[in-house]
Design a protein around this motif. Structure first.
Motif, short mmCIF file in Angstrom:
data_model
loop_
_atom_site.label_atom_id
_atom_site.label_comp_id
_atom_site.label_asym_id
_atom_site.label_seq_id
_atom_site.Cartn_x
_atom_site.Cartn_y
_atom_site.Cartn_z
N GLY A 195 0.82 -1.22 0.00
CA GLY A 195 0.00 0.00 0.00
C GLY A 195 0.85 1.26 0.00
O GLY A 195 0.60 2.21 -0.78
N VAL A 196 1.88 1.28 0.85
CA VAL A 196 2.77 2.45 0.92
C VAL A 196 3.50 2.65 -0.42
O VAL A 196 3.61 3.78 -0.92
CB VAL A 196 3.78 2.27 2.07
CG1 VAL A 196 4.82 3.39 2.05
CG2 VAL A 196 3.06 2.25 3.41
N THR A 197 3.96 1.55 -1.01
CA THR A 197 4.69 1.64 -2.28
C THR A 197 3.78 2.11 -3.41
O THR A 197 4.20 2.90 -4.27
CB THR A 197 5.30 0.27 -2.63
OG1 THR A 197 6.15 -0.15 -1.56
CG2 THR A 197 6.12 0.35 -3.90
N ALA A 198 2.54 1.64 -3.43
CA ALA A 198 1.60 2.06 -4.46
C ALA A 198 1.34 3.57 -4.39
O ALA A 198 1.30 4.25 -5.43
CB ALA A 198 0.29 1.29 -4.32
N VAL A 199 1.18 4.09 -3.19
CA VAL A 199 0.97 5.53 -3.02
C VAL A 199 2.21 6.30 -3.50
O VAL A 199 2.10 7.33 -4.19
CB VAL A 199 0.65 5.86 -1.55
CG1 VAL A 199 0.63 7.37 -1.33
CG2 VAL A 199 -0.68 5.25 -1.14
N ALA A 200 3.39 5.80 -3.13
CA ALA A 200 4.63 6.47 -3.53
C ALA A 200 4.81 6.45 -5.05
O ALA A 200 5.24 7.45 -5.65
CB ALA A 200 5.82 5.80 -2.85
N LEU A 201 4.48 5.32 -5.70
CA LEU A 201 4.59 5.25 -7.16
C LEU A 201 3.59 6.18 -7.84
O LEU A 201 3.87 6.74 -8.90
CB LEU A 201 4.39 3.81 -7.63
CG LEU A 201 5.56 2.85 -7.40
CD1 LEU A 201 5.18 1.43 -7.77
CD2 LEU A 201 6.79 3.29 -8.21
N GLY A 202 2.42 6.33 -7.22
CA GLY A 202 1.45 7.29 -7.75
C GLY A 202 2.01 8.71 -7.72
O GLY A 202 1.89 9.47 -8.69
N GLY A 203 2.66 9.06 -6.61
CA GLY A 203 3.30 10.37 -6.51
C GLY A 203 4.44 10.51 -7.51
O GLY A 203 4.64 11.59 -8.08
N ALA A 204 5.18 9.41 -7.72
CA ALA A 204 6.29 9.45 -8.69
C ALA A 204 5.77 9.69 -10.10
O ALA A 204 6.38 10.43 -10.89
CB ALA A 204 7.08 8.15 -8.63
N TYR A 205 4.64 9.05 -10.45
CA TYR A 205 4.06 9.24 -11.78
C TYR A 205 3.61 10.69 -11.98
O TYR A 205 3.86 11.29 -13.03
CB TYR A 205 2.88 8.29 -11.98
CG TYR A 205 2.12 8.58 -13.26
CD1 TYR A 205 2.65 8.26 -14.50
CD2 TYR A 205 0.88 9.22 -13.22
CE1 TYR A 205 1.97 8.55 -15.67
CE2 TYR A 205 0.20 9.52 -14.38
CZ TYR A 205 0.74 9.19 -15.60
OH TYR A 205 0.07 9.49 -16.76
N VAL A 206 2.96 11.24 -10.98
CA VAL A 206 2.51 12.64 -11.08
C VAL A 206 3.70 13.57 -11.23
O VAL A 206 3.70 14.50 -12.06
CB VAL A 206 1.68 13.01 -9.83
CG1 VAL A 206 1.36 14.51 -9.83
CG2 VAL A 206 0.39 12.21 -9.78
N SER A 207 4.75 13.31 -10.45
CA SER A 207 5.96 14.15 -10.54
C SER A 207 6.61 14.05 -11.91
O SER A 207 7.02 15.05 -12.50
CB SER A 207 6.94 13.72 -9.45
OG SER A 207 8.16 14.41 -9.57
N LEU A 208 6.70 12.81 -12.43
CA LEU A 208 7.36 12.61 -13.73
C LEU A 208 6.53 13.18 -14.88
O LEU A 208 7.07 13.69 -15.87
CB LEU A 208 7.58 11.11 -13.96
CG LEU A 208 8.49 10.70 -15.12
CD1 LEU A 208 9.91 11.25 -14.90
CD2 LEU A 208 8.54 9.18 -15.26
N ALA A 209 5.20 13.15 -14.73
CA ALA A 209 4.33 13.60 -15.81
C ALA A 209 4.21 15.13 -15.87
O ALA A 209 4.01 15.69 -16.95
CB ALA A 209 2.94 12.97 -15.66
N ARG A 210 4.33 15.78 -14.72
CA ARG A 210 4.05 17.22 -14.68
C ARG A 210 5.30 18.10 -14.65
O ARG A 210 5.19 19.31 -14.83
CB ARG A 210 3.19 17.53 -13.45
CG ARG A 210 1.80 16.89 -13.51
CD ARG A 210 0.94 17.37 -12.37
NE ARG A 210 -0.43 16.82 -12.48
CZ ARG A 210 -1.40 17.11 -11.63
NH1 ARG A 210 -1.17 17.93 -10.60
NH2 ARG A 210 -2.60 16.57 -11.79
N ARG A 211 6.45 17.51 -14.37
CA ARG A 211 7.67 18.33 -14.26
C ARG A 211 8.55 18.15 -15.49
O ARG A 211 8.59 17.08 -16.10
CB ARG A 211 8.44 17.96 -13.00
CG ARG A 211 7.69 18.27 -11.73
CD ARG A 211 8.31 17.57 -10.54
NE ARG A 211 9.66 18.01 -10.25
CZ ARG A 211 10.44 17.43 -9.32
NH1 ARG A 211 9.97 16.39 -8.64
NH2 ARG A 211 11.65 17.86 -9.11
N ASP A 212 9.28 19.21 -15.84
CA ASP A 212 10.24 19.12 -16.94
C ASP A 212 11.45 18.31 -16.51
O ASP A 212 11.75 18.18 -15.32
CB ASP A 212 10.68 20.51 -17.36
CG ASP A 212 9.55 21.30 -17.99
OD1 ASP A 212 8.65 20.65 -18.57
OD2 ASP A 212 9.56 22.54 -17.89
#
Length: 276
Positions: free
Chosen positions: A258-275
């Motif tokens: 559960g903790v890893t899934a939340v962290a990967l979700g944050g990683a995807y948002v960071s990778l998708a929205r940042r240059d």
């Protein structure tokens, strides 16, 4: 008047898919020196400490009495695996931060513009590599310790499965958690320090909560810390003698998943929205 025939490449043109991204990530991770060093040190630490502990126990104790007084021999593998987790955390962070530090991430995203596919490919390759290796090493250490001491103690088939395959999944998830933190922070030293802090912080905080009124919070921090969750997989039970309301059996895997899934979700948002 002559006409020019358009050039047609003999190489068939097709759309790239996840398999191409997986092949690319596998080529990168197996060619990195950091992969060889971190996983090599992890193997040496886990097997070396596991063998030394088994030799020490065999020298001072009778194998038949060990299981009755100390529990299963499989629990001896935890010390080495816990130290080896530092190597897995480091590799998980470097799997993505090294590309940001060298600028390779721009080439990667040019070849594969789908950032979600890149993150998924990195995660799948890393998970399978760490799971396979830690499960094999953990199983080898457990067999060696059993052979040296002369007994496996009271270990059941489920206990063996949990202490080898279960611990392998736990280590791979911990590495994926580190990869996600690295994707968000994009800095190797910062992400590694953050992950080691998350592993040690619950114990450090628990030491400062010595008041009787804070006993519940102190016990919760200890029971849900990374070392305690790994200990549950090796022992099958919690450190709490009552065993009420604390992780036991396979529950540590669900918690870390559960903790890893939340962290990967944050990683995807960071990778998708940042240059990059």
């Amino acid at each position: 008047m002559s006409t020019t025939t358009p050039y047609t490449s003999p190489i068939p043109v097709r759309r790239a898919h996840l398999g191409d991204a997986l092949a690319s990530e596998w080529t990168k991770i197996r060619s990195l020196r950091s992969t060889m060093w971190t996983l090599g040190v992890m193997i040496v630490v886990v097997t070396g400490i596991g063998a030394l502990l088994a030799l020490a126990v065999a020298a001072v104790d009778n194998g038949g009495e060990y299981s009755a007084r100390q529990g299963s021999v499989l629990e001896l593998g935890m010390v080495g695996m816990l130290l080896g987790s530092v190597c897995v955390i480091t590799l998980g962070v470097l799997t993505i931060t090294s590309e940001h530090s060298t600028g390779m991430i721009r080439t990667t995203l040019t070849a594969c513009p789908s950032r979600g596919r890149v993150l998924a490919a990195k995660s799948i390759v890393f998970f399978l590599l760490v799971f396979s290796l830690t499960t094999a090493v953990g199983g080898l250490v457990a067999l060696a310790q059993t052979a040296i001491i002369g007994t496996s103690g009271a270990a059941t088939a489920e206990h063996w499965f949990r202490a080898t395959v279960g611990v392998g999944v736990f280590m791979a998830l911990l590495g994926l958690f580190s990869l996600a933190v690295g994707a968000v922070l994009r800095h190797s030293a910062g992400a590694i320090t953050t992950m080691i802090g998350l592993v040690l912080l619950p114990f450090v905080l628990a030491l400062s909560l010595y008041g009787e009124s804070l006993a519940t919070l102190r016990e919760t921090l200890i029971e849900y810390s990374i070392p305690s969750l790994m200990a549950v997989l090796y022992s099958g039970g919690s450190a709490d003698p009552t065993g009420v309301g604390v992780p036991s059996g396979w529950q540590p895997l669900w918690i870390l998943l559960g903790v890893t899934a939340v962290a990967l979700g944050g990683a995807y948002v960071s990778l998708a929205r940042r240059d990059v």
